[in-house]
Design an enzyme around this catalytic site. Structure first.
Site, PDB file in Angstrom:
ATOM      1  N   CYS A 283       0.811  -1.220   0.000  1.00 46.18           N
ATOM      2  CA  CYS A 283       0.000   0.000   0.000  1.00 46.18           C
ATOM      3  C   CYS A 283       0.848   1.276   0.000  1.00 46.18           C
ATOM      4  CB  CYS A 283      -0.966  -0.009   1.184  1.00 46.18           C
ATOM      5  SG  CYS A 283      -0.225  -0.516   2.752  1.00 46.18           S
TER       6      CYS A 283
ATOM      7  N   HIS B 153      -2.317   6.761   3.798  1.00 46.60           N
ATOM      8  CA  HIS B 153      -0.904   6.720   4.184  1.00 46.60           C
ATOM      9  C   HIS B 153      -0.221   7.999   3.711  1.00 46.60           C
ATOM     10  CE1 HIS B 153      -1.590   2.773   5.506  1.00 46.60           C
ATOM     11  NE2 HIS B 153      -0.889   2.062   4.642  1.00 46.60           N
TER      12      HIS B 153
END
Length: 414
Positions: free
Chosen positions: A191, A284
């Site tokens: 990710c 993120h």
């Protein structure tokens, strides 16, 4: 008869008492003909299965497949404890929209490669993903995986379509080496890697890259469910995520490298990563410093990112963005709360582009870890595979073709 109608009739037709169509102007006849033309049948959608469908990433895939223009969800599979239940019964649903009606009453199957679908997404836990994905590929299923197990295999494409679509050339080699027929494995990256490499791509193309230093602030949803214990993460930062730094330091080398017809050649970058878990739900954030081969001003870097445009083949895919990098000018952006869903979660949002006193340029980027970094990434990969003809449509309920190795083994054992 209207004045316009009369004008069309008498300007373009000689009145006839035999054929009443002579009274109709040309544009009207074209309209009538279109009414009676047979409606072309829409091509049948590819039928998709989801392995690990009850988990966080699996649920995202189920949601994204609802009403997808190319794919329809026809099979869901999970662990033995879920097998035999309806999806609604088996899935502890965590998303903010209801379970799609298309999935609600599907019966959850086990992980045997007998699913009624053309290909499978794998959102399996890494503890079981490796052999399960190989078994499905061996049985003839294209496997589009979000799991880490095969990402660095020497014959498996690690794919971001906007970055390295040419790496799909490795599929034929993989099939030949492993004895697969119609099956194969393609993976998407970790990710954090997904957002980072998407941003690095235009800089690599225009200026060249030498060294990258990155610090990540990663959302709790990246740990799955139930994830990090609340007493560990509430009002706290955990400066360690198992295996994450190793993935972030190795995967960009493969993604930004090249396929030479036999193997993947790494990009040869110097790359160091620090990964931290923070009390944010989704998104993120990454603080990145970059050393480049060519000298560039901060404005040139901004323009390179802002003008990054994917080629028409990729832009035509249903989940793709023509400009997948968004550059924001506010000093306090990007922020997970405000920017994580940019581009339906498929954009990388970049801000704070400035000079770095140690390297050349530093910037902050944000990407949605469950969309761009997981389910959306896998979906985009599957769209590219379908567009390039790698996913054959099978007759319903027909078993996939097995590899020659399976047939030999069966003959030896019988």
């Amino acid at each position: 008869m209207s004045g316009q109608w009369q004008a069309d009739v008498f300007e373009t037709h000689e009145i006839s008492l035999i054929d009443e169509r002579d009274f109709a102007p040309p544009r009207h006849m074209e309209y009538v003909q279109r009414l009676y033309e047979p409606t072309p049948r829409a091509p049948r959608k590819w039928r998709a299965g989801v392995l690990g469908a009850t988990g966080i990433v699996g649920q995202r895939l189920v949601k994204l497949l609802a009403k997808h223009p190319w794919f329809e969800l026809t099979a869901v599979a999970a662990s033995e404890r879920s097998s035999g239940k309806t999806y609604e019964e088996a899935a502890r649903w965590h998303l903010d929209t209801p379970i799609p009606n298309e999935a609600r009453n599907l019966v959850v199957k086990g992980l045997e490669p007998t699913l009624d679908c053309d290909f499978v997404f794998s959102a399996l836990d890494s503890n079981v993903a490796g052999p399960a994905e190989e078994e499905f590929a061996r049985a003839g299923y294209p496997v589009v995986s979000n799991s880490r197990n095969h990402r660095m295999d020497p014959d498996v494409p690690l794919l971001i379509p906007e970055v390295n679509a040419s790496h799909l050339d490795a599929i034929r080699v993989q099939q030949a080496q492993r004895g697969y027929t119609t099956g194969f494995i393609v993976t998407n990256p970790n990710c954090s890697t997904a957002g980072l490499v998407l941003v690095l791509k235009p800089l690599a193309d225009i200026f060249g890259l030498e060294r990258i230093f990155v610090v990540t602030l990663q959302a709790v949803s990246g740990a799955g469910y139930p994830g990090v214990a609340s007493m560990d993460i509430h009002a706290n930062v955990v400066p360690f995520i198992s295996g994450e730094e190793e993935k972030l330091e190795s995967e960009p080398q493969k993604l930004l490298g090249r396929w030479d017809g036999r193997r993947f050649v790494d990009a040869g970058l110097g790359l160091s990563a620090h990964c931290n878990r923070v009390p944010v739900l989704d998104g993120h954030l990454e603080c990145v410093s970059i050393s480049m081969k060519k000298i560039a001003s901060t404005e040139e870097v901004r323009e390179a990112l802002r003008n990054f445009e994917v080629d028409p083949e990729i832009a035509a895919l249903p989940s793709a963005l023509r400009h997948p990098i968004e550059v924001v000018d506010d000093d306090n952006r990007p922020q997970p709360r405000r920017d994580v869903n940019s581009g339906n979660g498929m954009a990388a949002v970049v801000g704070r582009v400035r000079e770095c006193p140690l390297l050349d340029i530093k910037l902050t980027l944000l990407s949605h870890n469950l969309v761009r970094g997981a389910a959306g990434a896998a979906l985009l990969n599957a769209e590219l595979l379908a567009a390039r003809g790698f996913i054959p449509r099978r007759a319903k309920n027909s078993a996939p073709r097995r590899s020659g190795a399976d047939i030999v083994t069966e003959q030896v054992l019988s």
